[in-house]
Design a protein around this motif. Structure first.
Motif, mmCIF file in Angstrom:
data_model
loop_
_atom_site.group_PDB
_atom_site.id
_atom_site.type_symbol
_atom_site.label_atom_id
_atom_site.label_comp_id
_atom_site.label_asym_id
_atom_site.label_seq_id
_atom_site.Cartn_x
_atom_site.Cartn_y
_atom_site.Cartn_z
ATOM 1 N N LYS A 140 -0.231 -3.435 -10.264
ATOM 2 C CA LYS A 140 0.634 -2.344 -9.807
ATOM 3 C C LYS A 140 0.668 -2.242 -8.284
ATOM 4 N N GLY A 141 -0.135 -3.079 -7.611
ATOM 5 C CA GLY A 141 -0.188 -3.047 -6.157
ATOM 6 C C GLY A 141 -1.226 -2.081 -5.610
ATOM 7 N N TRP A 142 -2.000 -1.457 -6.476
ATOM 8 C CA TRP A 142 -3.062 -0.564 -6.014
ATOM 9 C C TRP A 142 -4.158 -1.405 -5.375
ATOM 10 N N ALA A 143 -4.670 -0.949 -4.269
ATOM 11 C CA ALA A 143 -5.754 -1.650 -3.585
ATOM 12 C C ALA A 143 -7.025 -0.815 -3.661
ATOM 13 N N LEU A 144 -8.079 -1.421 -4.138
ATOM 14 C CA LEU A 144 -9.381 -0.773 -4.191
ATOM 15 C C LEU A 144 -10.262 -1.485 -3.177
ATOM 16 N N THR A 145 -10.719 -0.748 -2.180
ATOM 17 C CA THR A 145 -11.558 -1.299 -1.120
ATOM 18 C C THR A 145 -12.953 -0.721 -1.262
ATOM 19 N N ALA A 146 -13.964 -1.580 -1.137
ATOM 20 C CA ALA A 146 -15.344 -1.124 -1.288
ATOM 21 C C ALA A 146 -16.270 -1.956 -0.415
ATOM 22 N N PRO A 200 -15.878 2.851 -4.122
ATOM 23 C CA PRO A 200 -14.543 2.341 -3.799
ATOM 24 C C PRO A 200 -13.590 3.428 -3.290
ATOM 25 N N THR A 201 -12.619 2.979 -2.524
ATOM 26 C CA THR A 201 -11.512 3.822 -2.087
ATOM 27 C C THR A 201 -10.250 3.201 -2.665
ATOM 28 N N LEU A 202 -9.462 3.995 -3.366
ATOM 29 C CA LEU A 202 -8.242 3.501 -4.007
ATOM 30 C C LEU A 202 -7.033 3.950 -3.218
ATOM 31 N N SER A 203 -6.141 3.004 -2.931
ATOM 32 C CA SER A 203 -4.891 3.359 -2.268
ATOM 33 C C SER A 203 -3.740 2.761 -3.068
ATOM 34 N N LYS A 204 -2.665 3.519 -3.153
ATOM 35 C CA LYS A 204 -1.478 3.076 -3.889
ATOM 36 C C LYS A 204 -0.365 2.800 -2.883
ATOM 37 N N PRO A 205 0.510 1.829 -3.222
ATOM 38 C CA PRO A 205 1.588 1.503 -2.276
ATOM 39 C C PRO A 205 2.598 2.631 -2.157
#
Length: 182
Positions: free
Chosen positions: A79-85, A177-182
């Motif tokens: 879905k293009g969601w990015a999870l950064t950790a 984690p930090t989740l960001s959506k487009p």
């Protein structure tokens, strides 16, 4: 059972991988049965957290990018969601010769991302477990997951990942984690 739980896990605080949460601390010289219980708890924790990540944000269909110098891993789902950790390297498995090289003494692993592997080494020293304190050991992929689960448990990490890099598999844990959506 409560006595064994208290002996193994102290006050019973759940390890969540945050600075405010106590991590499990184990006394030196646990019995074989007690050590088996630690590995079983680590295995169950790995399975539970992996299932939660798959269900929550689609971790099973993610693209991954790791920057060891920055100490981060980024997963991007369909879905293009990015999870950064934040990331830690447990070790690498050479599938060609069946050897596992611990992250605590890996020439390609920066010092800042060796902490999870070092916790396992410290646990191994306290328990007299040679496989956890020997720089390179014979291992299978299943063994890599067992060791990574233990690192995740001991360090309070939020998840674990096995990244293919040619004939080598890099086993890592990751933090909050930090989740960001487009």
């Amino acid at each position: 059972m409560a006595g064994l739980f208290t002996k193994l896990f102290g006050n019973g605080a759940a390890a969540k991988g945050t600075r405010d949460t106590e991590l499990p601390v184990y006394a030196a010289g646990l019995s074989d049965t007690e050590i088996d219980a630690v590995f079983e708890r680590a295995r169950a924790e790995l399975e539970m957290k992996t299932s939660a990540h798959v269900a929550t944000w689609g971790a099973d269909a993610a693209r991954w990018d790791v920057n060891l110098e920055a100490g981060t891993i980024i997963f991007t789902n369909q879905k293009g969601w990015a999870l950064t950790a934040p990331v830690q390297v447990v070790g690498t498995l050479n599938t060609a010769d069946g050897t596992f090289l611990w992250g605590w003494d890996h020439p390609s692993v920066p010092e800042a991302v060796r902490g999870a592997a070092q916790r396992v080494r410290d646990f191994g020293e306290a328990q007299g477990l040679e496989a956890l304190t020997t720089r390179m050991i014979e291992a299978s992929e299943e063994d890599g997951w067992e060791l990574t689960g233990l690192a995740m448990h001991l360090g309070g990490a939020q998840g674990a990942y096995r990244a293919p890099t040619g004939s080598t598999l890099m086993f890592m844990t990751y933090g909050e984690p930090t989740l960001s959506k487009p």
